[in-house]
Motif scaffolding. Structure first.
Motif, PDB file in Angstrom:
ATOM      1  N   HIS A 256       0.932  -1.181   0.083  1.00 47.94           N
ATOM      2  CA  HIS A 256       0.122   0.030  -0.108  1.00 47.94           C
ATOM      3  C   HIS A 256       0.807   1.172  -0.070  1.00 47.94           C
ATOM      4  O   HIS A 256       0.290   2.354   0.078  1.00 47.94           O
ATOM      5  N   ALA A 257       2.257   1.194  -0.183  1.00 46.02           N
ATOM      6  CA  ALA A 257       3.230   2.459  -0.216  1.00 46.02           C
ATOM      7  C   ALA A 257       3.866   2.412  -1.442  1.00 46.02           C
ATOM      8  O   ALA A 257       4.443   1.393  -1.872  1.00 46.02           O
ATOM      9  N   ASP A 258       4.227   3.633  -1.736  1.00 42.50           N
ATOM     10  CA  ASP A 258       5.098   3.852  -2.942  1.00 42.50           C
ATOM     11  C   ASP A 258       6.011   4.912  -2.419  1.00 42.50           C
ATOM     12  O   ASP A 258       5.931   5.934  -1.894  1.00 42.50           O
ATOM     13  N   LEU A 259       7.331   4.561  -2.561  1.00 43.26           N
ATOM     14  CA  LEU A 259       8.697   5.306  -2.141  1.00 43.26           C
ATOM     15  C   LEU A 259       9.559   5.874  -3.194  1.00 43.26           C
ATOM     16  O   LEU A 259       9.682   5.456  -3.966  1.00 43.26           O
ATOM     17  N   THR A 260       9.715   7.145  -2.782  1.00 42.17           N
ATOM     18  CA  THR A 260      10.660   7.995  -3.810  1.00 42.17           C
ATOM     19  C   THR A 260      11.638   8.801  -3.006  1.00 42.17           C
ATOM     20  O   THR A 260      11.293   9.543  -1.819  1.00 42.17           O
ATOM     21  N   LEU A 261      12.894   8.701  -3.325  1.00 41.73           N
ATOM     22  CA  LEU A 261      13.867   9.602  -2.813  1.00 41.73           C
ATOM     23  C   LEU A 261      14.061  10.914  -3.742  1.00 41.73           C
ATOM     24  O   LEU A 261      14.220  10.922  -4.796  1.00 41.73           O
ATOM     25  N   ASN A 262      14.297  12.126  -3.046  1.00 45.63           N
ATOM     26  CA  ASN A 262      14.480  13.409  -3.504  1.00 45.63           C
ATOM     27  C   ASN A 262      13.509  13.715  -4.654  1.00 45.63           C
ATOM     28  O   ASN A 262      14.353  14.401  -5.718  1.00 45.63           O
ATOM     29  N   ASP A 263      12.372  13.328  -4.646  1.00 47.79           N
ATOM     30  CA  ASP A 263      11.679  13.508  -5.836  1.00 47.79           C
ATOM     31  C   ASP A 263      12.011  12.952  -7.337  1.00 47.79           C
ATOM     32  O   ASP A 263      11.394  13.152  -8.342  1.00 47.79           O
ATOM     33  N   SER A 264      12.828  12.143  -7.293  1.00 45.63           N
ATOM     34  CA  SER A 264      13.188  11.532  -8.487  1.00 45.63           C
ATOM     35  C   SER A 264      13.671  10.098  -8.599  1.00 45.63           C
ATOM     36  O   SER A 264      13.488   9.500  -9.613  1.00 45.63           O
ATOM     37  N   GLN A 265      14.058   9.464  -7.574  1.00 45.12           N
ATOM     38  CA  GLN A 265      14.453   7.923  -7.502  1.00 45.12           C
ATOM     39  C   GLN A 265      13.594   7.305  -6.851  1.00 45.12           C
ATOM     40  O   GLN A 265      13.294   7.278  -5.611  1.00 45.12           O
ATOM     41  N   HIS A 266      12.790   6.595  -7.796  1.00 49.51           N
ATOM     42  CA  HIS A 266      11.808   5.551  -7.030  1.00 49.51           C
ATOM     43  C   HIS A 266      12.543   4.322  -6.347  1.00 49.51           C
ATOM     44  O   HIS A 266      13.427   3.770  -6.820  1.00 49.51           O
ATOM     45  N   VAL A 267      12.095   4.158  -5.287  1.00 50.58           N
ATOM     46  CA  VAL A 267      12.507   3.221  -4.496  1.00 50.58           C
ATOM     47  C   VAL A 267      11.781   1.514  -4.630  1.00 50.58           C
ATOM     48  O   VAL A 267      10.457   1.526  -4.120  1.00 50.58           O
ATOM     49  N   ASP A 268      12.199   0.814  -5.296  1.00 53.09           N
ATOM     50  CA  ASP A 268      11.525  -0.473  -5.766  1.00 53.09           C
ATOM     51  C   ASP A 268      11.663  -1.397  -4.628  1.00 53.09           C
ATOM     52  O   ASP A 268      12.771  -1.313  -3.924  1.00 53.09           O
ATOM     53  N   ILE A 269      10.740  -2.089  -4.224  1.00 46.81           N
ATOM     54  CA  ILE A 269      10.580  -3.188  -3.224  1.00 46.81           C
ATOM     55  C   ILE A 269      10.444  -4.601  -4.030  1.00 46.81           C
ATOM     56  O   ILE A 269       8.996  -5.157  -4.143  1.00 46.81           O
ATOM     57  N   PRO A 270      11.296  -5.232  -4.587  1.00 47.12           N
ATOM     58  CA  PRO A 270      11.274  -6.436  -5.676  1.00 47.12           C
ATOM     59  C   PRO A 270      11.268  -7.709  -4.583  1.00 47.12           C
ATOM     60  O   PRO A 270      11.594  -7.693  -3.458  1.00 47.12           O
ATOM     61  N   ASN A 271      10.736  -8.559  -5.351  1.00 47.26           N
ATOM     62  CA  ASN A 271      10.905 -10.230  -4.899  1.00 47.26           C
ATOM     63  C   ASN A 271       9.914 -10.283  -3.487  1.00 47.26           C
ATOM     64  O   ASN A 271      10.546 -10.838  -2.608  1.00 47.26           O
ATOM     65  N   LEU A 272       8.906  -9.506  -3.253  1.00 46.09           N
ATOM     66  CA  LEU A 272       8.275  -9.792  -1.914  1.00 46.09           C
ATOM     67  C   LEU A 272       7.661 -11.149  -1.927  1.00 46.09           C
ATOM     68  O   LEU A 272       7.101 -11.615  -3.260  1.00 46.09           O
ATOM     69  N   PRO A 273       7.511 -11.971  -1.002  1.00 43.56           N
ATOM     70  CA  PRO A 273       6.786 -12.844  -0.933  1.00 43.56           C
ATOM     71  C   PRO A 273       5.323 -12.973  -1.382  1.00 43.56           C
ATOM     72  O   PRO A 273       4.674 -11.945  -0.900  1.00 43.56           O
ATOM     73  N   THR A 274       4.654 -14.162  -2.251  1.00 42.76           N
ATOM     74  CA  THR A 274       3.223 -13.916  -2.572  1.00 42.76           C
ATOM     75  C   THR A 274       2.480 -15.107  -1.809  1.00 42.76           C
ATOM     76  O   THR A 274       1.232 -15.073  -1.713  1.00 42.76           O
ATOM     77  N   ASN A 275       3.010 -15.965  -1.089  1.00 39.82           N
ATOM     78  CA  ASN A 275       2.163 -17.136  -0.538  1.00 39.82           C
ATOM     79  C   ASN A 275       2.929 -17.604   0.967  1.00 39.82           C
ATOM     80  O   ASN A 275       3.602 -18.096   0.933  1.00 39.82           O
TER      81      ASN A 275
END
Length: 289
Positions: A256-275
């Motif tokens: 439910h969250a979207d993270l960005t550093l310094n208004d330009s660099q998106h902070v991805d959160i990959p490989n989250l568990p699904t089950n």
């Protein structure tokens, strides 16, 4: 008053038309006489017919079109034709239809129709003047803006070197190198090693979506920089001080969250568990020299 022609003749004309299979509109095309006059002849409606001279001419044309001999047809209904003193209103239109007794005095409606082209000309002229004014205004505005930009460039060139250094520092802060995300499912953590950014301050922008989340931001010493619930479609900016080597971002609903550093660099959160799907999650930012 002498009748134009008898009702028997009117009925005979109508019977001959029907025998030919003509409609009034078709007969009007053949004779070039308006349907209303043809109908008036059939109904012996003298009030709807033009003057007697033209009514007789129309009836003869009608008789000829439906196969009757006009001369023989009217022998039984001879009458003294009315003497017409004024034929100034009689004319034939471009389509060949005879208009009898038409008064050429212009009514207000006809005058208004004559004004329509002039009205359109005035409208077009007004639109043209407006477009010319608009173009001139835009060109003038563009020239003034260009002059202002030139002045800004001249003024900027005289800024002391310290300002240039500050701009360079800001550029370095925005040019983040996040490195590769390291996911530790067991510890519910995604870690980034951010190179050459320890001495810079940063801004973390968090946008809540899809139902909201709890957001807690701490530094390496455990100092809480932010801790609150974020509703859906809200956002929060957290200042990250310079020389803070570790920042931990804890989310109760990571999706439910979207993270960005310094208004330009998106902070991805990959490989989250699904089950099962991940809920509580930590994002660790290691700022290196």
């Amino acid at each position: 008053m002498t009748e134009y022609f008898t009702s028997d003749l009117s009925q005979e004309l109508k019977a001959a038309r029907l025998a030919k299979g003509y409609s009034l509109d078709q007969l009007a095309e053949i004779t070039k006489i308006q349907p209303k006059f043809l109908r008036a002849i059939e109904d012996n409606d003298e009030d709807s017919l033009p003057e007697q001279f033209y009514a007789r001419a129309f009836a003869k044309q009608y008789a000829k079109a439906v196969g009757l001999n006009p001369d023989e047809f009217f022998e039984e209904a001879d009458f003294d034709p009315q003497i017409i003193n004024d034929l100034s209103h009689a004319h034939r239109d471009d389509d060949g239809v005879v208009r009898a007794g038409t008064n050429t005095t212009m009514t207000f409606k006809s005058k208004f129709r004559g004004w329509i082209p002039k009205i359109w000309l005035l409208i077009i002229l007004a639109v043209g003047l407006f477009l010319a004014w608009f173009v001139v205004t835009r060109v003038s505005s563009g020239s003034n803006q260009s002059g202002s930009n030139s002045q800004v460039e001249v003024t900027s060139s005289s800024v002391p070197q310290s300002s240039s250094s500050a701009a360079s520092s800001s550029s370095n802060k925005n040019a983040l190198t996040m490195g590769t995300a390291q996911t530790n499912v067991a510890q519910l953590t995604t870690t980034y090693n951010v190179a050459s950014q320890l001495t810079n301050d940063h801004k973390l922008l968090v946008k809540a979506q899809n139902g909201g989340t709890t957001l807690k931001v701490t530094d390496g010493t455990g100092k809480v920089l932010y801790n609150a619930w974020m509703n859906q479609n809200t956002e929060q900016t957290i200042d990250l001080p310079a020389n803070t080597p570790i920042i931990n971002i804890q989310l109760s609903q990571v999706s439910h969250a979207d993270l960005t550093l310094n208004d330009s660099q998106h902070v991805d959160i990959p490989n989250l568990p699904t089950n099962p799907a991940a809920t509580t999650w930590n994002v660790v930012l290691n700022f290196n020299k």
